[in-house]
Design an enzyme around this catalytic site. Structure first.
Site, short mmCIF file in Angstrom:
data_model
loop_
_atom_site.label_atom_id
_atom_site.label_comp_id
_atom_site.label_asym_id
_atom_site.label_seq_id
_atom_site.Cartn_x
_atom_site.Cartn_y
_atom_site.Cartn_z
N HIS A 32 0.86 -1.22 0.01
CA HIS A 32 0.03 0.05 -0.02
C HIS A 32 0.99 1.30 0.14
CE1 HIS A 32 -4.07 -1.78 0.14
NE2 HIS A 32 -3.55 -2.63 0.90
N ALA A 118 -5.97 -14.83 -5.76
CA ALA A 118 -5.29 -15.35 -4.52
C ALA A 118 -4.10 -14.07 -4.01
CB ALA A 118 -4.31 -16.27 -4.67
N LEU A 120 -2.09 -12.62 -6.28
CA LEU A 120 -0.74 -12.76 -7.15
C LEU A 120 -1.02 -11.99 -8.38
CD1 LEU A 120 -0.01 -16.67 -6.56
CD2 LEU A 120 0.95 -14.48 -5.45
N ASP A 167 2.12 -3.78 -9.51
CA ASP A 167 1.96 -5.14 -10.09
C ASP A 167 1.85 -5.25 -11.59
OD1 ASP A 167 0.59 -5.65 -7.52
OD2 ASP A 167 -1.34 -5.37 -8.16
C1 GLA Z 1 -2.91 -4.22 -5.15
C2 GLA Z 1 -2.55 -3.09 -6.06
C3 GLA Z 1 -1.40 -2.63 -6.28
C4 GLA Z 1 -0.69 -2.18 -4.50
C5 GLA Z 1 -1.17 -3.48 -3.69
C6 GLA Z 1 -1.11 -3.13 -2.22
O1 GLA Z 1 -2.34 -5.47 -5.84
O2 GLA Z 1 -2.85 -3.27 -7.21
O3 GLA Z 1 -1.12 -1.67 -6.88
O4 GLA Z 1 -1.23 -1.13 -3.86
O5 GLA Z 1 -2.41 -3.87 -3.74
O6 GLA Z 1 0.49 -2.99 -1.88
#
Ligand code: GLA
Length: 381
Positions: A32, A118, A120, A167
């Site tokens: 986050h 999950a 991922l 991600d």
């Molecule tokens: C999800 C979001 C990411 C990031 C995470 C928490 O995976 O897609 O952008 O904010 O939560 O770190």
């Protein structure tokens, strides 16, 4: 899976197609923090979404999802499709068009082995695979950073999740044996070797798919922005939590709701933890790194409040297990996986213990997923 997708493409569309892959991700620490323009430390994994794709000289795209066993036709010039999985593809094409590209229609089959829901990032893997593939087959000339932004904006504008860039960035930039220390403000990054000899990463899936995940996610983001707005009234140079120090936050604490304070406090500490964690990794001090992971979990559970009973339960067992250096919930939260850094020799007994105790308490068995850090988006020749 690769062969299956190729064969399915031939069966449906009667042709040979080019095949592309883009992986899911893990994140070692820095949760986050991305949408607060801080640091993250993700890596791509050895599980991916595969896309077989070919231009079709037609007006509409024909897309078949192996997982949903459904084929749809979409007109890229038409309205937003209803099904979420179709929106990922439609959104990527649209974000490319917004940036000046022409995206002619195509046929495509996709599927993969990134477990869905999950934590991922199967959705980022799909966006990245489709973006990378379209970029290649039509020679659109986008670089990987822009492709990551295209994936992120697909989530914002077509799915309704105001996610950060972690991600998609990990899916596109991953490198075998390395995690990526990404500065989400400048998008500067460094590849950090990750080879914890004698230890390995294990994911334990809480089997909880929380329906509130995306709405609560957006609420967290707004709460952080609220904290920034309070401090920036006094210190205009503060435009994100990245610019805010603990002192600044504490000085204006009384002007914000307690919950906003806790959210901001967590993020400021998490950025610091990540930088300290990177130093520990550079010194090969995995024990210290593991402690940081536990501390992150505490922050996510108590201050950021994105954990759940199932995730907390697994982390409590990890804490009491000799040989587990660190463990924490991973990703957006409200379900998904716990990532643990575990000594090789106790891997099996740890997984068994968690599975047994968890099943007794919650009546379902967490699956364990072993991951290896792998390469980012690529074509499979
Ligand atoms: C999800 C979001 C990411 C990031 C995470 C928490 O995976 O897609 O952008 O904010 O939560 O770190």
């Amino acid at each position: 899976m690769k062969t299956k997708i190729q064969e399915e493409f031939k069966r449906r569309f009667g042709d040979e197609a080019r095949l592309f892959a883009s992986p899911g991700r893990v994140n070692l620490i820095g949760e986050h923090t991305d949408y607060n323009l801080g640091f993250v430390l993700p890596g791509a994994i050895d599980k991916a979404i595969y896309v077989a794709i070919k231009p079709n000289n037609d007006k509409v795209c024909r897309i078949y999802s192996i997982d949903y066993d459904t084929q749809v036709e979409i007109d890229l010039a038409g309205p937003l499709p209803k099904a979420q999985w179709v929106r990922y593809i439609y959104g990527v094409a649209h974000e490319m068009m917004k940036r000046g590209a022409t995206v002619p229609a195509f046929d495509c089959v996709f599927g993969g082995d990134v477990p869905l829901g999950a934590g991922l990032s199967s959705s980022a893997a799909l966006e990245s695979a489709v973006g990378f593939a379209l970029n290649e087959i039509y020679g659109l000339g986008f670089d990987r950073k822009t492709l990551a932004q295209i994936g992120q904006m697909t989530e914002h504008n077509y799915v309704g999740v105001r996610c950060g860039i972690m991600d998609q960035f990990a899916s596109l930039f991953g490198q075998k044996g390395h995690v990526i220390r990404l500065d989400c403000r400048s998008l500067d990054y460094a590849m950090v070797p990750f080879d914890p000899t004698g230890y390995r990463l294990v994911l334990l899936d809480s089997m909880v798919k929380h329906s509130l995940a995306s709405s609560e996610y957006n609420i967290r983001r707004t709460q952080c922005e609220t904290g920034v707005a309070v401090v920036s009234r006094h210190i205009p140079a503060v435009v994100s939590l990245r610019d805010m120090t603990q002192d600044m936050l504490d000085t204006y604490k009384d002007e914000m709701e307690e919950v906003v304070y806790r959210r901001c406090n967590y993020v400021i500490n998490e950025n610091e933890r990540l930088l300290d964690g990177c130093t520990a990794l550079a010194q090969g001090d995995y024990a210290l790194f593991g402690k940081k992971m536990f501390a992150t979990h505490d922050g996510l559970s108590h201050d950021y409040e994105v954990s759940c009973a199932e995730l907390d339960f697994i982390v409590d067992i990890a804490r009491a297990t000799d040989g587990v250096l660190g463990a924490r919930m991973m990703g957006g939260g409200f379900g998904g996986c716990v990532i643990s850094l575990v000594r090789d020799t106790i891997h099996d007994s740890y997984v068994n213990e968690v599975q047994e105790k968890f099943t007794q308490k919650f009546g379902k068995t967490p699956r364990s997923i072993d991951v290896v850090i792998g390469d980012g988006a690529h074509e499979i020749k």
